[in-house]
Write an enzyme that holds these catalytic residues in place. Structure first.
Site, PDB file in Angstrom:
ATOM      1  N   SER A 347     103.819  74.631 -59.034  1.00  0.00           N
ATOM      2  CA  SER A 347     103.193  74.306 -57.770  1.00  0.00           C
ATOM      3  C   SER A 347     101.958  75.182 -57.548  1.00  0.00           C
ATOM      4  CB  SER A 347     104.219  74.428 -56.636  1.00  0.00           C
ATOM      5  OG  SER A 347     103.777  73.764 -55.476  1.00  0.00           O
ATOM      6  N   ASP A 467     107.543  63.386 -58.373  1.00  0.00           N
ATOM      7  CA  ASP A 467     107.028  64.474 -57.542  1.00  0.00           C
ATOM      8  C   ASP A 467     106.036  63.894 -56.538  1.00  0.00           C
ATOM      9  OD1 ASP A 467     106.005  66.764 -56.415  1.00  0.00           O
ATOM     10  OD2 ASP A 467     105.690  67.813 -58.317  1.00  0.00           O
ATOM     11  N   HIS A 497     109.799  67.787 -57.685  1.00  0.00           N
ATOM     12  CA  HIS A 497     108.995  69.016 -57.744  1.00  0.00           C
ATOM     13  C   HIS A 497     109.878  70.175 -58.216  1.00  0.00           C
ATOM     14  CE1 HIS A 497     105.336  71.133 -56.644  1.00  0.00           C
ATOM     15  NE2 HIS A 497     106.006  71.990 -55.892  1.00  0.00           N
TER      16      HIS A 497
END
Length: 761
Positions: A347, A467, A497
């Site tokens: 991320s 995601d 994610h």
């Protein structure tokens, strides 16, 4: 369990024999295969002196234990090897399997049996049921001592660095920045964990703005309400300038040299880093400017923030100064470092890896970027709309700034610097322009694709095709924009994610070990990793190799022969319900139960398609107003087995990242019966229908054509599957919630879907 092995480096019989001997296995080329197998087994019982007893607990067929077999005159058969190999890897006879041949075929076992030394060598490199390779399990059990020297097997570094004698230290790296106009260069706090060794060693660096703490209350207070009016924008063409990446040249410091004087006891570590720590790689965690222990402003995604991380890599290469403390009176040299760095993290962390790579910084050899943002506009905006990341309606970049500006968590820092911080934050809140949702210079300065030609490092990306936080378009764009001169690799999984290094079905850790041993330790192991590795959505625990992310052929499917209308407005009760919980909206939308305003188009497929890339909707539409949102989703609809998007635990704490070090759970995506699966989706401001930089007026009740690119994916569709397309206006998870009374009419007879495939699929 099913084997998908990408990390094993094919080894010739003589090389296999020498590596096995080097590990201490008492093998002899003059002995029979049976004798060598017995010697291998007895040497593997590292915690038992009574190896007869250990052998008696293994079986070589359904009726004979191994001790009896080795005392007999019976010849060694393929079946005997199969029984023994499975047991060494943790599979239990009569529980996990009864017929070893059939079971090995089911699990796609990669080991051949032509040569005993090659066979045993490959067996050691295989993961067991618990997720650990056999060689790693044996090293953890004491096959090799933790002597703080490098030892290798099959081109990979082994866990022979003592994690009970780690050095933990803190330094403060001087950047070339002054992001709060303080008159001094910003300092960046660096937490270092490294083994005690005489070797100069490479570094696993995680650039994480979260690691020094987060300010949830401030972020929650800053979060925006999504209810509001969609703006009618003035037609124009947006102009932006790409600024060259540059920074102030630094000169060596003449300050006295000192060891680090600050230490720490604990930091939240990334377990992939832990795995490499025990294998001779330093771990460093850096949060960058605007975080606790550092100075400066949280500039959130721009190249100032990237430069604050780049300075740390420069320090590891002796180019800039690090101080022992904020007094700046003594410097610390990274004399333990070989200057070579791999970055890791998911991320925001992976995003910083991408940004760093685009600087071309010397010493950055590899990035392992998971679920990484490639342009911040695509994270918080889409096609001229404010578009919240999945699961976080109302978040924006200034909200993220509030979350990660952890200097305010230190009271002394707060009272000295909060006024300046608030002024800079207000400037940021204006610059993001939530009113229009348009691309502008602020977002352009946070678009790493503009500098992607500078990338020199080897690149590894992982991304979930489910995601909807950092959507797949991010990795699709950057992966396909990378220079052809570099080596690049992409793992695409069926999850959301999430990390994937701790999954049972793929040897990601071991593949990264082979790659980093090659790139950061200089081991000429001839390791070759495929460019695109994709988790097959039709079969449990199965990964496929593809040539590219993006097909070279387009298949066209018509959408119908009628005109259909979508109302935007909901009654107050329904609108309030959907605003309160967007999951209720999604559930109604996917069920198609007439509660949501939508057009539902079912397309039974007449042949197989391997969808690979961005689906596009070519639509003829008209609206009743000068503004409109068009949203779309594509579903694989109908009951069948599909992946859940979140991995579940297979075995708790079975994965060992060293010698009983930083253990973690082994996970895998469940494969269960379900009613639908989202393949792709997207949202579009019809005032931005041509391209991102062009704003056009909408003439009410006038037909016009649009081409609407949805999120990219790779997805196997079969003949007879039902492809469901849903067209609607407001998306209560992602877009502004404007409950105005307007409608969109779609002429389905003049509309079609294009599916990207590879020619022949």
């Amino acid at each position: 369990m099913r084997y998908n092995q990408f990390s094993y480096i094919p080894t010739k019989p003589n090389e296999a024999f020498e590596e096995l001997k080097g590990l201490g296995f008492p093998l002899n080329k003059k002995n029979s295969d049976k004798a060598n197998l017995e010697a291998f087994l007895r040497h593997s019982f590292l915690n038992q002196t009574d190896t007869d007893y250990a052998l008696s607990l293994l079986i070589v067929d359904a009726k004979t234990d191994a001790l009896t077999f080795f005392k007999s005159n019976s010849d060694l058969t393929l079946e005997n090897l199969q029984w023994i190999y499975l047991q060494l890897l943790g599979f239990i006879p009569f529980v996990d399997f009864k017929d070893p041949k059939a079971f090995l075929q089911d699990i796609n076992f990669p080991v051949s049996y032509d040569n005993i030394f090659q066979s045993l060598h490959h067996l050691l490199a295989c993961r067991g049921k618990s997720g650990n390779t056999l060689i790693d399990q044996l090293v953890a059990d004491g096959l090799l001592h933790a002597d703080n020297h490098y030892h290798f097997f099959n081109g990979k570094s082994l866990a022979t660095f003592n994690t009970n004698q780690l050095i933990r230290e803190v330094v403060y790296v001087e950047t070339s920045l002054d992001t709060m106009s303080s008159g001094e260069h910003d300092l960046v706090k660096v937490n270092i964990i490294r083994p005690t060794t005489e070797h100069t060693i490479p570094t696993m660096m995680t650039a994480s703005p979260y690691h020094q703490g987060i300010n949830d209350p401030a972020a929650d207070q800053k979060t925006y309400q999504m209810e509001g009016a969609l703006a009618v924008k003035q037609p124009k063409h947006i102009q932006v300038d790409t600024k060259p990446f540059k920074e102030e040249v630094k000169h060596p410091s003449k300050l006295p040299i000192s060891p680090a004087t600050e230490s720490f006891t604990h930091i939240d570590s990334y377990s992939l880093n832990d795995y490499f720590l025990s294998r001779g790689f330093a771990n460093i965690y850096v949060s960058g400017v605007g975080t606790a222990g550092s100075t400066g402003f949280m500039t959130s995604g721009d190249y100032q923030q990237i430069q604050s991380f780049k300075a740390v890599i420069d320090w590891l290469n002796g180019k800039v100064t690090a101080f022992t403390s904020h007094k700046r009176d003594k410097q610390v040299k990274a004399n333990w470092s070989n200057g070579l760095v791999a970055t890791t993290g998911k991320s925001y962390l992976g995003t910083m890896s991408t940004g760093l790579a685009t600087t071309g910084v010397e010493g950055l050899k590899v990035i392992i970027a998971e679920a990484a943002i490639s342009t911040w506009y695509d994270y918080y905006r889409e096609n001229g709309l404010v578009c919240s990341p999945g699961g976080y309606p109302g978040e924006d970049l200034d909200v993220l700034t509030e979350l990660t500006y952890s200097r305010n968590l230190l009271a002394g820092d707060y009272i000295k610097n909060n006024d300046c911080y608030q002024a800079l934050l207000n400037e940021q809140s204006k610059a993001i322009d939530r009113q229009s949702g348009d691309y502008n210079q602020y977002w352009h300065d946070r678009n790493y694709l503009t500098h992607v030609n500078n990338v020199k490092s080897r690149v590894v990306y992982t991304h979930g095709l489910q995601d909807w936080n950092v959507k797949p378009r991010h990795v699709y764009k950057v992966f396909n924009a990378l220079p052809q001169t570099i080596k690049k690799h992409l793992f695409l999984h069926q999850g959301q994610h999430v990390y994937m290094h701790n999954w049972q079905s793929i040897d990601f850790r071991e593949s990264m070990n082979a790659l980093l041993s090659q790139e950061l330790l200089g081991i000429d192991n001839h390791f070759q990793l495929e460019e695109v590795i994709w988790q097959d959505n039709t079969t449990e625990q199965t990964w496929q190799v593809l040539d590219a992310f993006g097909g070279n052929h387009q298949e066209q499917i018509g959408l119908g022969d009628s005109k259909k209308l979508i109302d935007n407005h909901y009654d107050k009760e329904a609108f309030d319900t959907y605003c309160k919980d967007f999951n209720v909206f999604k559930n109604d939308l996917f069920k198609g139960n007439n509660k949501t305003n939508q057009i539902t188009i079912n397309l039974p497929l007449k042949k197989n398609y391997l969808l690979n890339g961005q689906c596009k909707l070519h639509l003829r539409v008209k609206t009743s107003d000068k503004k409109a949102i068009l949203s779309a989703q594509i579903l694989d609809y109908g009951p069948k087995k599909r992946f859940k998007d979140t991995p579940t635990i297979k075995f708790l704490n079975s994965l060992d990242n060293g010698k009983n070090f930083a253990r973690e759970a082994l996970r895998e995506l469940p494969f269960t019966k379900d009613h639908y699966r989202v393949i792709s989706k997207g949202v579009l401001n019809l005032q931005n229908r041509t391209d991102l930089l062009t704003i056009e007026a909408i003439e009410p009740e006038q037909w016009f054509d649009i081409e609407f690119s949805l999120q990219p994916s790779i997805y196997q569709l079969s003949k007879g599957d039902n492809l469901r397309i849903i067209l609607y206006t407001t998306d209560f998870e992602h877009t502004i919630r404007d409950n105005a009374s307007y409608s969109i009419t779609v002429d389905l007879s003049q509309s079609y879907l294009t599916i990207p495939t590879n020619q022949g699929n």
